[in-house]
Design a protein around this motif. Structure first.
Motif, PDB file in Angstrom:
ATOM      1  N   ALA A 183      -9.403   4.874  10.082  1.00  0.00           N
ATOM      2  CA  ALA A 183      -7.940   4.979  10.078  1.00  0.00           C
ATOM      3  C   ALA A 183      -7.529   6.438   9.893  1.00  0.00           C
ATOM      4  O   ALA A 183      -8.090   7.133   9.053  1.00  0.00           O
ATOM      5  CB  ALA A 183      -7.358   4.122   8.966  1.00  0.00           C
ATOM      6  N   GLU A 234       0.854  -1.184   0.000  1.00  0.00           N
ATOM      7  CA  GLU A 234       0.000   0.000   0.000  1.00  0.00           C
ATOM      8  C   GLU A 234       0.894   1.239   0.000  1.00  0.00           C
ATOM      9  O   GLU A 234       1.857   1.314   0.771  1.00  0.00           O
ATOM     10  CB  GLU A 234      -0.869   0.013   1.257  1.00  0.00           C
ATOM     11  CG  GLU A 234      -1.698   1.275   1.422  1.00  0.00           C
ATOM     12  CD  GLU A 234      -2.086   1.499   2.878  1.00  0.00           C
ATOM     13  OE1 GLU A 234      -1.190   1.790   3.704  1.00  0.00           O
ATOM     14  OE2 GLU A 234      -3.273   1.353   3.187  1.00  0.00           O
ATOM     15  N   THR A 237       2.339   5.013  10.278  1.00  0.00           N
ATOM     16  CA  THR A 237       1.358   4.025   9.823  1.00  0.00           C
ATOM     17  C   THR A 237      -0.022   4.447  10.314  1.00  0.00           C
ATOM     18  O   THR A 237      -0.141   5.197  11.270  1.00  0.00           O
ATOM     19  CB  THR A 237       1.695   2.636  10.396  1.00  0.00           C
ATOM     20  OG1 THR A 237       1.893   2.758  11.796  1.00  0.00           O
ATOM     21  CG2 THR A 237       2.951   2.079   9.760  1.00  0.00           C
ATOM     22  N   LEU A 247      -4.404  -5.416   4.654  1.00  0.00           N
ATOM     23  CA  LEU A 247      -4.853  -4.194   3.998  1.00  0.00           C
ATOM     24  C   LEU A 247      -6.344  -4.348   3.723  1.00  0.00           C
ATOM     25  O   LEU A 247      -6.822  -5.453   3.496  1.00  0.00           O
ATOM     26  CB  LEU A 247      -4.110  -4.003   2.668  1.00  0.00           C
ATOM     27  CG  LEU A 247      -2.600  -3.803   2.755  1.00  0.00           C
ATOM     28  CD1 LEU A 247      -2.016  -3.660   1.344  1.00  0.00           C
ATOM     29  CD2 LEU A 247      -2.260  -2.581   3.594  1.00  0.00           C
ATOM     30  N   ASP A 295      -9.777   0.714  12.689  1.00  0.00           N
ATOM     31  CA  ASP A 295      -9.147   0.652  11.374  1.00  0.00           C
ATOM     32  C   ASP A 295      -9.130  -0.839  10.999  1.00  0.00           C
ATOM     33  O   ASP A 295      -9.723  -1.659  11.716  1.00  0.00           O
ATOM     34  CB  ASP A 295      -7.737   1.283  11.392  1.00  0.00           C
ATOM     35  CG  ASP A 295      -6.775   0.559  12.322  1.00  0.00           C
ATOM     36  OD1 ASP A 295      -7.189  -0.407  12.991  1.00  0.00           O
ATOM     37  OD2 ASP A 295      -5.602   0.960  12.382  1.00  0.00           O
ATOM     38  N   THR A 296      -8.477  -1.202   9.906  1.00  0.00           N
ATOM     39  CA  THR A 296      -8.555  -2.591   9.452  1.00  0.00           C
ATOM     40  C   THR A 296      -7.953  -3.566  10.470  1.00  0.00           C
ATOM     41  O   THR A 296      -8.567  -4.580  10.808  1.00  0.00           O
ATOM     42  CB  THR A 296      -7.849  -2.738   8.089  1.00  0.00           C
ATOM     43  OG1 THR A 296      -8.499  -1.856   7.171  1.00  0.00           O
ATOM     44  CG2 THR A 296      -7.950  -4.162   7.567  1.00  0.00           C
ATOM     45  N   TYR A 337       0.891   5.363   0.347  1.00  0.00           N
ATOM     46  CA  TYR A 337       0.158   6.579   0.739  1.00  0.00           C
ATOM     47  C   TYR A 337       1.028   7.757   0.307  1.00  0.00           C
ATOM     48  O   TYR A 337       2.184   7.857   0.710  1.00  0.00           O
ATOM     49  CB  TYR A 337      -0.022   6.552   2.257  1.00  0.00           C
ATOM     50  CG  TYR A 337      -0.681   7.770   2.873  1.00  0.00           C
ATOM     51  CD1 TYR A 337      -2.068   7.919   2.848  1.00  0.00           C
ATOM     52  CD2 TYR A 337       0.079   8.754   3.507  1.00  0.00           C
ATOM     53  CE1 TYR A 337      -2.673   9.019   3.433  1.00  0.00           C
ATOM     54  CE2 TYR A 337      -0.530   9.853   4.102  1.00  0.00           C
ATOM     55  CZ  TYR A 337      -1.903   9.976   4.061  1.00  0.00           C
ATOM     56  OH  TYR A 337      -2.509  11.061   4.653  1.00  0.00           O
ATOM     57  N   SER A 397      -3.397   0.538  -3.376  1.00  0.00           N
ATOM     58  CA  SER A 397      -2.882  -0.720  -2.829  1.00  0.00           C
ATOM     59  C   SER A 397      -3.059  -1.869  -3.803  1.00  0.00           C
ATOM     60  O   SER A 397      -3.859  -1.786  -4.743  1.00  0.00           O
ATOM     61  CB  SER A 397      -3.582  -1.063  -1.516  1.00  0.00           C
ATOM     62  OG  SER A 397      -4.830  -1.674  -1.784  1.00  0.00           O
ATOM     63  N   GLU A 420      -6.746   4.587   5.136  1.00  0.00           N
ATOM     64  CA  GLU A 420      -6.479   3.347   4.409  1.00  0.00           C
ATOM     65  C   GLU A 420      -7.280   3.305   3.113  1.00  0.00           C
ATOM     66  O   GLU A 420      -7.331   2.276   2.442  1.00  0.00           O
ATOM     67  CB  GLU A 420      -6.839   2.129   5.274  1.00  0.00           C
ATOM     68  CG  GLU A 420      -5.938   1.964   6.489  1.00  0.00           C
ATOM     69  CD  GLU A 420      -6.279   0.710   7.291  1.00  0.00           C
ATOM     70  OE1 GLU A 420      -5.352  -0.065   7.557  1.00  0.00           O
ATOM     71  OE2 GLU A 420      -7.455   0.525   7.646  1.00  0.00           O
TER      72      GLU A 420
END
Lengths: 484, 487
Positions: free
Chosen positions: A345, A31, A353, A105, A330-331, A33, A170, A309
């Motif tokens: 997230a 992933e 992160t 992810l 978040d995940t 960002y 991602s 995310e």
């Protein structure tokens, strides 16, 4: 690549593509960002520019998950060789973390992104000239200096704006991007009383205004706010210790709500660091109170189309009529808890992160009358239609209390794990329904848990403030105050 | 192995000269280029898992131009000549409209600081490197430290319910050059290790935290045991399971050596920063030569304590770190200065000096006056006696963070490990509480000062910028301070 013109989606997609070409393994997920911001800041002192700064910043944060192991690397650069070595670093780092079945992810979950772009981003910010930005800061500096003869200095008046663009791409098919603009005008004022009984006493006040566009900034609001906050404390003395009703200024409420929101993180709870961890379904607040985190509310400064995310942000009800409805995730935290991400997230930039966090916390009202517990029957009562009161109506009901204008030491004095709450305060006493003498050098103490259950009145003065929570006047039935 | 990059200048002199000239072409008295490269690595463990290893890389340059009382600033992560010249033009925008200024031709004199505060002669032995460079240490070795600490915390007591451990290191190279002809480079290596524990008992959750941070490489772990740090953090959480509420009101407070240096950093140090002084936003304005504290107090800011967290070789304006006596036997002697404030200095103190206190968080920030390692010098009292002579009060073994309003001197701090003192003896532990007071007032109320000493690392935030600092003090007693009772 030139950071001023680079397209964030292109960059994120390119780096993600490299990963898939060079190592098309099924057990590796990547992933990227990418973040770029353009910031201008102006500081004015005594009517002149003291500092003027303008710059683009860009960078990427790369997460690699290989066989359930997470590796991360970041770089404050968009240069290709650096991006490549950052990807390699992230891959290498994945070799050293513990294999963890919950690390993953996200994949798109079908929630449609809110159509907020035109409300969160003012593209014309780029055309607003530096001269106009300086003029706004000088206007505020001069306005606040002329407001009152007790103003002895205005050490800093700042204009700041920023335009942020981000993209998350991602190998799981996420390709999300967004942007927002933000402008902030603030002033810091010193006032001195050279006449009254507190002769020579000095006090400070900070006032500000926020907007998505500089033309929407309200100079007078910031000036008056700074002055009023400073002047009201002139001659403040240390109060005596005891128990009393506490009424929080909207700014203070916003800070307290932010702390509370941190305690409702699903990750924090899963790891045994929240006093609310085993209390889902239980009553933790009066039945009239609900608390929601809604980043799709475009009035909030934390509003966003996507979470960090790349999932579409959504409204999450945390406390429903006093009952803890659930946590936000978040995940990773969602997997840990056996549920799914609530698209909560957040990241502190490209160098960190993602973790679970709130963006737009709001205290919402419920259904029943809360008043009549602060000692007096003054002012207007809450009704079935609205439990939100004018600030003045809240004061009118307080027999013995303190109106807290500001708190200090939140970082050290509030423990989000135990809930212990002890902070320094400045403000005004409330006696028989009316504001009385100013106080300083005092602390109030309780726990977040007790304070939440002890809410007795809500103000109708909802204001979105910098940070993650809206402010409003809020009264707590009883807290202990320490002074003399 | 002694080549740590210092022999390769970060940018060539002719390019730097061109950039400085471009920065001054619109006028202005002073221009500066600050170049920074930072590599960092961190590893964290939580919930019995090594959750994350992170590597970071940042480089860039910040350029400022000073015209009269105005400063223009721009930064770029692109160190090509084209990008630097563009940044110089943006920074010089502040000078446009200031007509009639001649541009000055700039010549640079290269001067590599011989290790700056790193004190090469003392530390370099044989063919060994000055410090162990973190990238030469296998990542697995760093991860092992996390596991070791996690295990040690959890073994401290069955009530320990959660542990998180964090390791981080960084290597930072800087180059500063300016239109006064200064050109200096320095390099800095830092290592930090922290443990955070949660204990779960009948009274709810309690936390304990301990951190070690030094301006050293991996050899930090030759000096300290991570198991020690882990046990300290766990012990702090465990002891609070039996803690009672702190009393509220004004009480004598004994601060253990090293536990509360932050109080002096906040309550007094910030007010002695020349930027606050020059704007009249400090209680210490115009008070040089006056008695501002108990005669027992000597306050020093010392950036030359090179291995402490607040130390460095040169500051972020290229001036060597120095040791400044701010308060001597209670009398205010000096303020702390950066380049801009020092130039304006004569207006307020009759002095014009650099104290090497110009610091910035990164190349993206303008420098300002910041503290380094700030501490109260030891006295002569026996620390045990200080407790024995306290009839009823509070013993603070560890203070948490704090906050101060420099204009009024009002401050607040949290305790994270504290005990009751009754009849000269430490009796029971207290839940976290706040101490609140006024800096100048509290400084006058120091009535005992120990002959021991301790200094702790911290992160100081000012105007949105964070920098590493050290805060130290011997065991000392404040005769009365307001304690905010705990819940």
């Amino acid at each position: 690549m030139d950071v001023r013109t680079a397209d964030m989606v292109d960059i994120a997609a390119k780096v993600c593509g490299w990963a898939q070409q060079s190592c098309p393994q099924e057990n590796e997920d990547v992933e990227v960002y990418a973040l770029r911001s353009h910031e201008t800041s102006v500081r004015v002192f005594e009517g002149e520019v003291e500092q003027l700064s303008s710059a683009f910043t860009g960078g990427v944060g790369i997460r690699v998950i290989k066989d359930g192991r997470l590796g991360f690397a970041y770089a404050g650069s968009l240069e290709e060789p650096i991006l490549k070595s950052t990807l390699n670093q992230a891959r290498d780092n994945a070799n050293f973390s513990t294999q963890n079945e919950y690390v993953a992810l996200p994949v798109a979950d079908g929630v449609p992104p809110a159509d907020l772009d035109s409300e969160l981003c003012y593209p014309g910010l780029d055309e607003f000239s530096t001269g106009d930005k300086i003029a706004l800061a000088i206007d505020l500096d001069q306005t606040v200096r002329k407001l009152d003869t007790r103003v002895v200095q205005v050490p800093a008046t700042d204009y700041e704006d920023t335009k942020v663009e981000y993209a998350i791409v991602s190998s799981k098919g996420i390709a999300s991007s967004g942007r927002h603009t933000f402008c902030d005008l603030s002033t810091y004022v010193l006032v001195r009383d050279d006449s009254g009984k507190g002769k020579g006493d000095m006090q400070t006040g900070v006032g500000f205004c926020l907007a998505r566009h500089p033309k929407a900034l309200q100079v007078d609001k910031a000036a008056n706010d700074a002055l009023e906050r400073a002047v009201c404390l002139l001659g403040a003395t240390k109060p005596s210790s005891g128990q009393l009703t506490v009424v929080f200024d909207p700014r203070v409420t916003s800070v307290i709500l932010s702390v509370l929101a941190g305690m409702l993180s699903g990750e924090v709870a899963q790891k045994g660091r929240s006093p609310f961890q085993n209390h889902v379904g239980e009553k933790i607040a009066p039945g009239e109170i609900s608390i929601v985190d809604d980043p799709t509310n475009s009035s909030s400064w934390g509003a966003s189309i996507y979470d960090a995310e790349g999932l579409a942000c959504r409204r999450n009800l945390l406390i429903d009529q006093g009952v803890l409805k659930g946590f936000y995730y978040d995940t990773y935290a969602g997997n840990l808890a056996g549920t799914t991400s609530t698209a909560s997230a957040v990241r502190g930039g490209y160098a960190t992160t993602p973790q679970a966090g709130c963006r737009a916390v709001l205290l919402e009202g419920g259904i029943r009358d809360l008043t009549g517990v602060m000692g007096l029957e003054g002012g207007k009562d809450a009704t079935a239609e609205s439990i939100f009161l004018d600030q003045a109506d809240i004061f009118a009901k307080v027999a013995h209390g303190v109106f807290v204008r500001s708190i200090t030491g939140v970082h050290s004095g509030v423990n989000p794990v135990s809930g212990d709450f002890s902070v320094g305060i400045e403000g005004l006493m409330i006696r028989n329904g009316e504001l009385a003498e100013p106080i300083r050098e005092a602390t109030i103490a309780s726990t977040i848990q007790k304070m939440l259950l002890g809410i007795v009145a809500l103000g109708n003065d909802i204001e979105w403030l910098p940070g993650i929570a809206a402010g409003m006047t809020l009264a707590i039935g009883e807290m202990s105050i320490s002074g003399l | 192995m002694t080549n740590n990059g210092l022999n390769n200048q970060m940018l060539p002199e002719d390019m730097l000269s061109d950039v400085l000239n471009e920065a001054l072409c619109a006028g202005g008295e002073f221009a500066e280029v600050f170049v920074e490269e930072r590599q960092s690595m961190s590893a964290s463990m939580d919930d019995r898992k090594v959750e994350e290893l992170s590597a970071g890389y940042d480089k860039g340059a910040g350029i400022r131009v000073v015209v009269g009382s105005s400063t223009g600033f721009a930064h770029t992560s692109d160190l090509s000549e084209k990008a630097l010249l563009e940044a110089a033009r943006v920074a010089s925008a502040v000078a446009r409209g200031f007509v009639g200024q001649q541009s000055i031709a700039v010549g640079l004199k290269s001067e590599k600081v011989a290790g700056g505060g790193r004190d090469i002669s003392a530390r370099q032995s044989g063919a060994e490197s000055i410090y162990s460079i973190h990238k030469d240490v296998p990542k697995q070795q760093k991860v092992e430290l996390l596991l070791e600490a996690d295990e040690a915390s959890r073994s401290s007591g069955t009530a320990i319910s959660q542990v998180s451990v964090a390791y981080s290191d960084s290597r930072r190279r800087i180059l500063v050059c300016n239109s006064d002809g200064l050109l200096r480079e320095d390099e800095d290596v830092r290592t930090r290790f922290s443990v955070n524990c949660v204990a779960n008992g009948d009274t709810g959750l309690q936390t304990g935290y301990e951190t070690v941070a030094r301006r050293l490489g991996f050899e930090l772990f030759d000096l300290i045991e991570v198991t020690n740090i882990a046990e300290k953090a766990a012990g702090r959480a465990l002891v609070k399971l039996n803690a009672r509420s702190a009393p509220s009101g004004e009480l004598p407070v004994v601060l253990a050596a090293g536990s509360g240096g932050i109080l002096f950093h906040e309550a007094c140090g910030h007010g002695l920063e020349a930027d606050h002084i020059q704007k009249g936003a400090s209680v210490y304005c115009d008070r040089i030569g006056e008695q501002v504290a108990s005669g027992l107090i000597t306050l020093i800011d010392d950036g030359t304590l090179s291995e402490e967290w607040g130390g460095y070789g040169i500051d972020d304006e290229g001036h060597p770190a120095s040791r400044s006596i701010l308060i001597e036997n209670g009398v205010l002697c000096d303020y702390m200065w950066d380049f801009l404030r020092s130039n304006k200095g004569p207006e307020i103190s009759g002095k014009n000096r650099f104290s090497g206190n110009g610091r910035r968080q990164s190349y993206k920030h303008l420098p300002m006056v910041r503290m380094t390692n700030t501490y109260v010098a030891p006295g002569t009292d026996d620390p045990e006696e200080i407790i024995a002579q306290t009839k009823y009060g509070i013993y603070v073994a560890k203070l948490g963070g704090g906050q101060v309003n420099t204009a009024t001197g009002d401050f607040v701090f949290g305790t994270t490990e504290a005990y009751m003192i009754e009849d000269g003896r430490i009796t029971y532990p207290l839940r976290d509480a706040n101490l609140i007071g006024n800096g100048p007032e509290v400084l006058k109320r120091i009535d005992c000062i120990g002959r021991d000493f301790g200094i702790e690392p911290g992160t100081c935030g000012k105007d949105g910028q964070n920098v590493p600092v050290g805060c130290g003090q011997p065991t000392l007693r404040i005769s009365a301070i307001t304690v905010g009772g705990s819940a």
